[in-house]
Design a protein around this motif. Sequence first.
Motif, mmCIF file in Angstrom:
data_model
loop_
_atom_site.group_PDB
_atom_site.id
_atom_site.type_symbol
_atom_site.label_atom_id
_atom_site.label_comp_id
_atom_site.label_asym_id
_atom_site.label_seq_id
_atom_site.Cartn_x
_atom_site.Cartn_y
_atom_site.Cartn_z
ATOM 1 N N THR A 1 -17.688 -61.224 76.541
ATOM 2 C CA THR A 1 -16.357 -60.859 77.016
ATOM 3 C C THR A 1 -15.378 -61.983 76.686
ATOM 4 O OG1 THR A 1 -17.181 -59.500 78.843
ATOM 5 C CG2 THR A 1 -14.920 -60.296 79.009
ATOM 6 N N PHE A 2 -14.318 -61.636 75.999
ATOM 7 C CA PHE A 2 -13.229 -62.575 75.737
ATOM 8 C C PHE A 2 -12.099 -62.277 76.726
ATOM 9 C CE2 PHE A 2 -15.201 -62.681 71.472
ATOM 10 C CZ PHE A 2 -15.208 -64.050 71.244
ATOM 11 N N LYS A 3 -11.584 -63.329 77.368
ATOM 12 C CA LYS A 3 -10.523 -63.165 78.355
ATOM 13 C C LYS A 3 -9.325 -64.035 77.990
ATOM 14 C CE LYS A 3 -9.769 -63.474 83.380
ATOM 15 N NZ LYS A 3 -10.395 -63.855 84.669
ATOM 16 N N LEU B 1 -4.863 -66.682 72.555
ATOM 17 C CA LEU B 1 -6.211 -67.224 72.553
ATOM 18 C C LEU B 1 -6.972 -66.589 73.700
ATOM 19 C CD1 LEU B 1 -5.756 -71.091 72.034
ATOM 20 C CD2 LEU B 1 -6.349 -69.380 70.307
ATOM 21 N N LEU B 2 -8.153 -66.045 73.394
ATOM 22 C CA LEU B 2 -9.019 -65.480 74.413
ATOM 23 C C LEU B 2 -10.275 -66.337 74.476
ATOM 24 C CD1 LEU B 2 -7.881 -62.716 72.572
ATOM 25 C CD2 LEU B 2 -8.512 -61.775 74.793
ATOM 26 N N LYS B 3 -10.689 -66.664 75.684
ATOM 27 C CA LYS B 3 -11.803 -67.602 75.867
ATOM 28 C C LYS B 3 -13.111 -66.886 76.173
ATOM 29 C CE LYS B 3 -13.114 -71.626 78.693
ATOM 30 N NZ LYS B 3 -12.697 -72.483 79.830
ATOM 31 N N ILE B 4 -14.202 -67.483 75.667
ATOM 32 C CA ILE B 4 -15.535 -66.985 75.957
ATOM 33 C C ILE B 4 -16.454 -68.193 76.140
ATOM 34 C CG2 ILE B 4 -16.235 -66.863 73.519
ATOM 35 C CD1 ILE B 4 -17.838 -64.359 74.197
ATOM 36 N N SER B 5 -17.434 -68.082 76.998
ATOM 37 C CA SER B 5 -18.408 -69.157 77.212
ATOM 38 C C SER B 5 -19.773 -68.721 76.718
ATOM 39 C CB SER B 5 -18.488 -69.519 78.699
ATOM 40 O OG SER B 5 -17.235 -69.962 79.171
ATOM 41 N N LYS B 6 -20.541 -69.678 76.220
ATOM 42 C CA LYS B 6 -21.922 -69.448 75.787
ATOM 43 C C LYS B 6 -22.040 -68.289 74.807
ATOM 44 C CE LYS B 6 -23.776 -71.211 80.149
ATOM 45 N NZ LYS B 6 -24.594 -70.923 81.343
ATOM 46 N N ASN C 1 4.591 -55.772 78.286
ATOM 47 C CA ASN C 1 5.671 -56.734 78.493
ATOM 48 C C ASN C 1 5.241 -58.044 77.843
ATOM 49 O OD1 ASN C 1 7.535 -58.592 79.369
ATOM 50 N ND2 ASN C 1 7.193 -58.255 81.551
ATOM 51 N N ILE C 2 6.058 -58.578 76.939
ATOM 52 C CA ILE C 2 5.679 -59.790 76.214
ATOM 53 C C ILE C 2 5.454 -60.972 77.158
ATOM 54 C CG2 ILE C 2 8.046 -60.563 75.790
ATOM 55 C CD1 ILE C 2 7.107 -61.532 73.050
ATOM 56 N N PHE C 3 6.108 -60.961 78.307
ATOM 57 C CA PHE C 3 5.966 -62.076 79.252
ATOM 58 C C PHE C 3 4.910 -61.760 80.323
ATOM 59 C CE2 PHE C 3 10.575 -62.401 77.977
ATOM 60 C CZ PHE C 3 10.356 -63.414 77.055
ATOM 61 N N GLN C 4 3.784 -61.276 79.884
ATOM 62 C CA GLN C 4 2.726 -60.939 80.837
ATOM 63 C C GLN C 4 2.182 -62.196 81.500
ATOM 64 O OE1 GLN C 4 0.233 -59.579 77.210
ATOM 65 N NE2 GLN C 4 -1.286 -59.734 78.850
ATOM 66 N N THR C 5 1.753 -62.050 82.730
ATOM 67 C CA THR C 5 1.277 -63.185 83.515
ATOM 68 C C THR C 5 -0.189 -63.061 83.909
ATOM 69 O OG1 THR C 5 2.056 -62.088 85.535
ATOM 70 C CG2 THR C 5 3.555 -63.668 84.485
ATOM 71 N N SER C 6 -0.803 -61.940 83.563
ATOM 72 C CA SER C 6 -2.219 -61.757 83.892
ATOM 73 C C SER C 6 -3.017 -61.526 82.611
ATOM 74 C CB SER C 6 -2.403 -60.572 84.843
ATOM 75 O OG SER C 6 -1.878 -59.388 84.268
ATOM 76 N N PRO C 7 -4.263 -61.997 82.578
ATOM 77 C CA PRO C 7 -5.068 -61.907 81.355
ATOM 78 C C PRO C 7 -5.559 -60.504 81.046
ATOM 79 C CG PRO C 7 -6.362 -62.835 83.147
ATOM 80 C CD PRO C 7 -4.960 -62.712 83.660
#
Length: 367
Positions: free
Chosen positions: A84-86, A361-366, A66-72
């Motif tokens: 891990t990219f979220k 955009l998927l976020k990753i730290s370190k 679903n294009i309008f997804q609300t969870s990562p």
Amino acid sequence: MHMKKAVWLTAVASAALLLGGTSVAQAKTYNQKGNALASYNVKKYKTVNNKNLFVKRYGFKTSYSNIFQTSPTSLHSTKGKKATFKSNVFLPVTYNRSADWGNPQSEVITKDGKTLYELITTSSQSTRGWIVKYNLGALRSKYGISTSHMDALRRATYDHATKQMTSKDKAILKYIKVGPKFNTGHGQSLSMNPKNGQLWFIGKPAAVKSNVQQVSTKTLKPTKKINFKLKSTVAMGSNLTFDKKGNAYFFTYSNGGWAPKGAVKIYQGKIYSKSVKFHLVMQGLRNRPGTKPQAMSYNAKRNRLYFVSDGSISSIPVSKLGHLKASQVEASKFSGKREFEGLQFTSNGNGYLMSNKGAELLKISKY
């Protein structure tokens, strides 16, 4: 104005108009003479035998039902450096008509992580497109696009296309600026020089006669173009990044010959106000990350350069350029079979991968 100079400027403007769009016509054009690439001895070129985490070109899969997804969603490393990219921001896919924003090619995120520049082309094979500027800081804090209302951004642009905008949609769109169309080249190379805040892209990659163009952060259209030739036997790459000192970089894959086939060739240089200058780093990577070079990026927190391909990312320390050891090359192979379009880092080291199908955009730290 001197008559000869006036004629020359008129000719440049006319040629720009023929190439397409008034935005290019307004850009100052400089023609660099001679080779922009320093000479080198091919016999002295070497490669470091880095670990091979090559990812072969694959059929892309979508991230949503679903294009309008609300969870990562997440992308996890399967080999190499753990990562891990979220999902952090679900970027618009539709704005004026269905899927017209479905071909993102590159991204720039400012040091504070609050502003995103996204370069989109009209189709996957097009050399025309535009830049969209997002005020991520406001969109996150006011509308929760990275937390409680991850669908809000896509809903607003979709409602714009269907002419059913709510007051909330209109408020959200005030934090998005859509630039004019112009000749983007492939579009993979949008990059910001952190030393002076200038936006640049390669307007004509993979050709002996190339150019780099500066883009206004306000009008989102080209203001300057520098035409140049690396040398008669070397084509320009299609990716670009800058380090904290203002050095420019791009990379290509070797076709064989004096360098091993598939090796990563790294070029370092400077983009000046009216000219460019590059040199080949005389040590490359023996093993490339994947089939197609998608992007290059720089992490100031770790002082590392990143080579991005679909499903695979490699990185090296800038301080070891030219004398790398295999153990200093980091690499990760990822699950998910997504198209990787760009990678950017904020000053605190957070990374943002721009992936497609659909754009996000998927976020990753370190990393």
